[in-house]
Design a protein around this motif. Structure first.
Motif, PDB file in Angstrom:
ATOM      1  N   ARG A   2       0.840  -1.198   0.000  1.00 39.45           N
ATOM      2  CA  ARG A   2       0.000   0.000   0.000  1.00 39.45           C
ATOM      3  C   ARG A   2       0.879   1.254   0.000  1.00 39.45           C
ATOM      4  NH1 ARG A   2      -3.183   0.463   5.277  1.00 39.45           N
ATOM      5  NH2 ARG A   2      -1.700   2.066   5.753  1.00 39.45           N
ATOM      6  N   THR A   3       0.438   2.296  -0.682  1.00 40.48           N
ATOM      7  CA  THR A   3       1.180   3.551  -0.734  1.00 40.48           C
ATOM      8  C   THR A   3       0.367   4.639  -0.053  1.00 40.48           C
ATOM      9  OG1 THR A   3       2.232   2.945  -2.821  1.00 40.48           O
ATOM     10  CG2 THR A   3       2.208   5.276  -2.262  1.00 40.48           C
ATOM     11  N   ILE A   4       1.044   5.399   0.796  1.00 39.60           N
ATOM     12  CA  ILE A   4       0.449   6.602   1.370  1.00 39.60           C
ATOM     13  C   ILE A   4       1.375   7.769   1.061  1.00 39.60           C
ATOM     14  CG2 ILE A   4      -0.799   5.375   3.187  1.00 39.60           C
ATOM     15  CD1 ILE A   4       1.349   6.389   5.164  1.00 39.60           C
ATOM     16  N   LYS A  23       5.678  -2.165   5.876  1.00 42.34           N
ATOM     17  CA  LYS A  23       4.303  -2.510   5.515  1.00 42.34           C
ATOM     18  C   LYS A  23       3.664  -1.538   4.537  1.00 42.34           C
ATOM     19  CE  LYS A  23       3.594  -4.640   9.950  1.00 42.34           C
ATOM     20  NZ  LYS A  23       2.886  -4.638  11.210  1.00 42.34           N
ATOM     21  N   VAL A  24       4.156  -0.296   4.529  1.00 44.93           N
ATOM     22  CA  VAL A  24       3.552   0.751   3.720  1.00 44.93           C
ATOM     23  C   VAL A  24       4.649   1.530   3.005  1.00 44.93           C
ATOM     24  CG1 VAL A  24       2.149   2.852   3.793  1.00 44.93           C
ATOM     25  CG2 VAL A  24       1.663   1.003   5.379  1.00 44.93           C
ATOM     26  N   ARG A 151      -4.364   8.716  -0.511  1.00 44.43           N
ATOM     27  CA  ARG A 151      -4.208   8.643   0.946  1.00 44.43           C
ATOM     28  C   ARG A 151      -3.120   9.623   1.354  1.00 44.43           C
ATOM     29  NH1 ARG A 151      -6.109   4.393   4.318  1.00 44.43           N
ATOM     30  NH2 ARG A 151      -4.373   5.115   5.555  1.00 44.43           N
TER      31      ARG A 151
END
Length: 167
Positions: A2-4, A23-24, A151
């Protein structure tokens, strides 16, 4: 993974910002103007040549800096602007390359690196002929509009104690 995205402009101080997660994927968003030292302008005549030949003006620390009319995802470090209102810079998240954002908000990859871009300007080449679409770079009219599409996490949520202490 996941990318923020985070907006480094939320920091009150300059300097490096490093956020690492297994994790990100955390990437910068927005746009910042990176200036050259004022003394460089006099020492390196190529800046004046690029302005005269190609109408591309690099930013210097002793000049008034323009307001940025867009929010880029991932983030851009802008180095120059041209007489037509396009902005030029780099994006660490996208790797090597120079990118351009037009006044209409369209993003292009214009060169493989800043040195090659400068050489083309000095040689009098029409750089617009070399523009390629940059699908990995999205441009929004504002931070609020970008936050509605991606996000975008406030830095205070990622490291609240460190930001409160000014670290």
């Amino acid at each position: 993974m996941r990318t923020i995205y985070v907006d480094p402009e939320e920091l009150d101080q300059s300097g490096a910002l490093g956020l690492i997660s297994s994790k990100v994927r955390i990437l910068p968003a927005g746009a910042v103007i990176r200036t050259e030292q004022a003394e460089i302008r006099a020492e390196v005549p190529r800046y004046q040549e690029m302005a005269e030949r190609a109408g591309v003006f690099f930013f210097f620390e002793d000049e008034e800096l323009p307001e940025l009319p867009f929010f880029a995802v991932p983030g851009l470090e802008l180095a120059a602007r041209d007489r037509d209102g396009s902005w030029y810079g780099r994006s660490e998240a996208l790797g090597e390359g120079v990118y351009c954002v037009t006044p209409e908000g369209t993003a292009f990859r214009v060169s493989e690196d800043m040195g090659r871009f400068s050489s083309r300007l000095l040689a009098g080449e029409e750089v617009r002929e070399m523009w390629e679409p940059a699908p990995g770079l999205r441009v929004y009219p504002s931070k609020a509009e970008a936050a509605g599409q991606i996000r975008l996490i406030p830095l205070s949520e990622l490291a609240p104690e460190a930001l409160e202490r000014g670290e």
